[in-house]
Scaffold this motif. Structure first.
Motif, PDB file in Angstrom:
ATOM      1  N   VAL A 242       5.532   0.744  16.800  1.00  0.00           N
ATOM      2  CA  VAL A 242       6.392   0.333  15.676  1.00  0.00           C
ATOM      3  C   VAL A 242       6.035   1.180  14.453  1.00  0.00           C
ATOM      4  N   ASP A 243       6.870   1.144  13.426  1.00  0.00           N
ATOM      5  CA  ASP A 243       6.589   1.931  12.217  1.00  0.00           C
ATOM      6  C   ASP A 243       5.698   1.184  11.239  1.00  0.00           C
ATOM      7  N   CYS A 244       5.796  -0.153  11.260  1.00  0.00           N
ATOM      8  CA  CYS A 244       5.077  -0.940  10.260  1.00  0.00           C
ATOM      9  C   CYS A 244       4.684  -2.287  10.863  1.00  0.00           C
ATOM     10  N   ILE A 245       3.467  -2.719  10.566  1.00  0.00           N
ATOM     11  CA  ILE A 245       2.994  -4.032  11.004  1.00  0.00           C
ATOM     12  C   ILE A 245       2.823  -4.911   9.774  1.00  0.00           C
ATOM     13  N   THR A 246       3.546  -6.022   9.750  1.00  0.00           N
ATOM     14  CA  THR A 246       3.412  -6.989   8.663  1.00  0.00           C
ATOM     15  C   THR A 246       2.377  -8.022   9.086  1.00  0.00           C
ATOM     16  N   THR A 247       1.394  -8.252   8.219  1.00  0.00           N
ATOM     17  CA  THR A 247       0.230  -9.046   8.637  1.00  0.00           C
ATOM     18  C   THR A 247      -0.361  -9.851   7.487  1.00  0.00           C
ATOM     19  N   ASN A 248      -1.039 -10.961   7.863  1.00  0.00           N
ATOM     20  CA  ASN A 248      -1.837 -11.712   6.889  1.00  0.00           C
ATOM     21  C   ASN A 248      -3.246 -11.132   6.786  1.00  0.00           C
ATOM     22  N   ASP A 249      -3.553 -10.152   7.653  1.00  0.00           N
ATOM     23  CA  ASP A 249      -4.908  -9.604   7.694  1.00  0.00           C
ATOM     24  C   ASP A 249      -4.880  -8.073   7.650  1.00  0.00           C
ATOM     25  N   PRO A 250      -4.545  -7.522   6.491  1.00  0.00           N
ATOM     26  CA  PRO A 250      -4.449  -6.053   6.393  1.00  0.00           C
ATOM     27  C   PRO A 250      -5.751  -5.339   6.760  1.00  0.00           C
ATOM     28  N   ALA A 251      -6.893  -5.949   6.492  1.00  0.00           N
ATOM     29  CA  ALA A 251      -8.172  -5.287   6.796  1.00  0.00           C
ATOM     30  C   ALA A 251      -8.350  -5.122   8.305  1.00  0.00           C
ATOM     31  N   LEU A 252      -7.960  -6.138   9.066  1.00  0.00           N
ATOM     32  CA  LEU A 252      -8.087  -6.043  10.526  1.00  0.00           C
ATOM     33  C   LEU A 252      -7.128  -4.998  11.085  1.00  0.00           C
ATOM     34  N   VAL A 253      -5.889  -4.991  10.607  1.00  0.00           N
ATOM     35  CA  VAL A 253      -4.928  -3.991  11.103  1.00  0.00           C
ATOM     36  C   VAL A 253      -5.422  -2.582  10.748  1.00  0.00           C
ATOM     37  N   ARG A 254      -5.968  -2.440   9.550  1.00  0.00           N
ATOM     38  CA  ARG A 254      -6.503  -1.124   9.155  1.00  0.00           C
ATOM     39  C   ARG A 254      -7.620  -0.683  10.102  1.00  0.00           C
ATOM     40  N   LYS A 255      -8.502  -1.628  10.418  1.00  0.00           N
ATOM     41  CA  LYS A 255      -9.625  -1.296  11.309  1.00  0.00           C
ATOM     42  C   LYS A 255      -9.111  -0.865  12.689  1.00  0.00           C
ATOM     43  N   LEU A 256      -8.095  -1.568  13.197  1.00  0.00           N
ATOM     44  CA  LEU A 256      -7.588  -1.264  14.535  1.00  0.00           C
ATOM     45  C   LEU A 256      -6.747   0.021  14.556  1.00  0.00           C
ATOM     46  N   LEU A 257      -6.109   0.326  13.440  1.00  0.00           N
ATOM     47  CA  LEU A 257      -5.294   1.550  13.385  1.00  0.00           C
ATOM     48  C   LEU A 257      -6.140   2.805  13.242  1.00  0.00           C
ATOM     49  N   GLY A 258      -7.223   2.704  12.487  1.00  0.00           N
ATOM     50  CA  GLY A 258      -8.032   3.892  12.243  1.00  0.00           C
ATOM     51  C   GLY A 258      -7.187   5.010  11.670  1.00  0.00           C
ATOM     52  N   LYS A 259      -7.269   6.180  12.298  1.00  0.00           N
ATOM     53  CA  LYS A 259      -6.547   7.360  11.772  1.00  0.00           C
ATOM     54  C   LYS A 259      -5.040   7.271  11.962  1.00  0.00           C
ATOM     55  N   ARG A 260      -4.598   6.287  12.705  1.00  0.00           N
ATOM     56  CA  ARG A 260      -3.134   6.164  12.893  1.00  0.00           C
ATOM     57  C   ARG A 260      -2.443   5.470  11.727  1.00  0.00           C
ATOM     58  N   GLU A 261      -3.231   4.999  10.760  1.00  0.00           N
ATOM     59  CA  GLU A 261      -2.590   4.310   9.631  1.00  0.00           C
ATOM     60  C   GLU A 261      -1.792   5.286   8.775  1.00  0.00           C
ATOM     61  N   ASN A 262      -0.580   4.869   8.463  1.00  0.00           N
ATOM     62  CA  ASN A 262       0.276   5.628   7.548  1.00  0.00           C
ATOM     63  C   ASN A 262       0.227   4.972   6.173  1.00  0.00           C
ATOM     64  N   GLN A 263      -0.282   5.696   5.191  1.00  0.00           N
ATOM     65  CA  GLN A 263      -0.341   5.150   3.834  1.00  0.00           C
ATOM     66  C   GLN A 263       0.619   5.866   2.912  1.00  0.00           C
ATOM     67  N   LYS A 264       1.294   6.880   3.439  1.00  0.00           N
ATOM     68  CA  LYS A 264       2.133   7.683   2.554  1.00  0.00           C
ATOM     69  C   LYS A 264       3.603   7.285   2.642  1.00  0.00           C
ATOM     70  N   ILE A 265       4.171   7.019   1.493  1.00  0.00           N
ATOM     71  CA  ILE A 265       5.604   6.751   1.421  1.00  0.00           C
ATOM     72  C   ILE A 265       6.252   8.070   1.040  1.00  0.00           C
ATOM     73  N   LYS A 266       6.859   8.701   2.025  1.00  0.00           N
ATOM     74  CA  LYS A 266       7.427  10.023   1.764  1.00  0.00           C
ATOM     75  C   LYS A 266       8.934   9.923   1.643  1.00  0.00           C
ATOM     76  N   VAL A 267       9.417  10.097   0.460  1.00  0.00           N
ATOM     77  CA  VAL A 267      10.883  10.095   0.267  1.00  0.00           C
ATOM     78  C   VAL A 267      11.231  11.257  -0.634  1.00  0.00           C
ATOM     79  N   LYS A 268      12.206  12.013  -0.222  1.00  0.00           N
ATOM     80  CA  LYS A 268      12.713  13.052  -1.119  1.00  0.00           C
ATOM     81  C   LYS A 268      13.980  12.535  -1.723  1.00  0.00           C
ATOM     82  N   LEU A 269      13.927  12.256  -3.007  1.00  0.00           N
ATOM     83  CA  LEU A 269      15.111  11.731  -3.678  1.00  0.00           C
ATOM     84  C   LEU A 269      15.978  12.863  -4.177  1.00  0.00           C
ATOM     85  N   LYS A 270      17.261  12.658  -4.040  1.00  0.00           N
ATOM     86  CA  LYS A 270      18.184  13.692  -4.523  1.00  0.00           C
ATOM     87  C   LYS A 270      18.455  13.458  -6.000  1.00  0.00           C
TER      88      LYS A 270
END
Ligand code: MG
Length: 270
Positions: A242-270
């Motif tokens: 999936v692209d995004c996991i909604t959670t009550n435990d962001p620290a646990l999801v971060r730990k399980l994702l490791g380097k797979r975590e996406n923290q960048k919101i990349k949008v090119k606005l016109k």
């Protein structure tokens, strides 16, 4: 057609590489990052939004309702401390407190904190209202408030709703924003046919329909999942890509994702 094309281009920038086994995955704090001392366990509090921002969550989710006198307020349930929101005035409910002592806040107050951090997108859930007329008005008021706070941009806010009426309205009027339907009862292709560019379904829906993740990605749609808190369920959703996991435990999801975590919101606005 041009607007739809533009929306597709924007979404392509906004989302991590999709459809591969190693796509990056974002974290959205569910009702803010509330389960921590800083927020005092208060869901949808300003403190919980601040904690999600400080923790560098990709997104922070929250819920809004419309009072009888047309004030958009932040709360999950249709009632606060036993008082109904949609059938009462803001004056009647404004002193009601959350678990950490904050008073229930207006969308305006909430967006003041939201505007302070560009790195955390606001995942704005528009709750179902009494009828289409109220849902229509609430959506328009939200768009106005976002504009006033400089947040009406696809890299600052995205929309989710159980209301098909609201999702279809946003698809028609604001197609460059991520717009995800929540109910879980519609296949990706059928949402796409309505112009809705994303889905945010309960993890059990994806357990029953794992093929919907790839189907959505093949259609250029974004895939979010709620509300995933247990390690085995988080791992299953990571494996599904999936692209995004909604959670009550962001620290646990971060730990399980490791380097797979996406923290960048990349949008090119016109
Ligand atoms: Mg919600």
């Amino acid at each position: 057609m041009k607007r739809i094309l533009l929306a597709s281009v924007l979404l392509a920038f906004l989302l991590p590489t999709v459809g591969s086994a190693q796509n990056k995955i974002a974290i959205a704090a569910h009702r803010g990052y509330w389960d921590c001392p800083e927020a005092g366990g208060a869901q949808n509090s300003i403190a919980s939004l601040k904690k999600a921002q400080d923790f560098h969550c990709w997104g922070s989710e929250f819920d809004v309702h419309l009072t009888a006198d047309n004030v958009v307020v932040v709360n999950h349930d249709p009632t606060i401390n036993g008082k109904e929101i949609q059938t009462n005035t803001f004056e009647f409910i404004k002193a009601e407190e959350l678990k950490n002592g904050e008073a229930i806040c207006t969308l305006d107050q909430y967006l003041e904190q939201g505007a302070k951090c560009k790195k955390t997108i606001l995942v704005l859930e528009l709750k179902k209202q009494q009828n289409a007329e109220r849902e229509n008005l609430m959506t328009d008021l939200i768009v106005e408030a976002l504009k006033q706070h400089g947040l009406f941009k696809p890299n600052r806010v995205m929309f989710i709703s159980f209301s098909m009426f609201i999702c279809e309205k946003i698809a028609r009027e604001h197609p460059t924003f991520i717009n995800q339907y929540l109910e879980g009862d519609v296949a990706p292709a059928d949402l796409k046919a309505k112009g809705i560019n994303g889905l945010d379904y309960h993890y059990k829906v994806f357990r029953a329909h794992p093929e919907w993740v790839k189907e959505a990605h093949d259609l250029g749609m974004s895939v979010n999942v709620w509300t995933v808190n247990k390690e085995k369920d988080i791992k299953a959703m990571i494996d599904l890509g999936v692209d995004c996991i909604t959670t009550n435990d962001p620290a646990l999801v971060r730990k399980l994702l490791g380097k797979r975590e996406n923290q960048k919101i990349k949008v090119k606005l016109k």
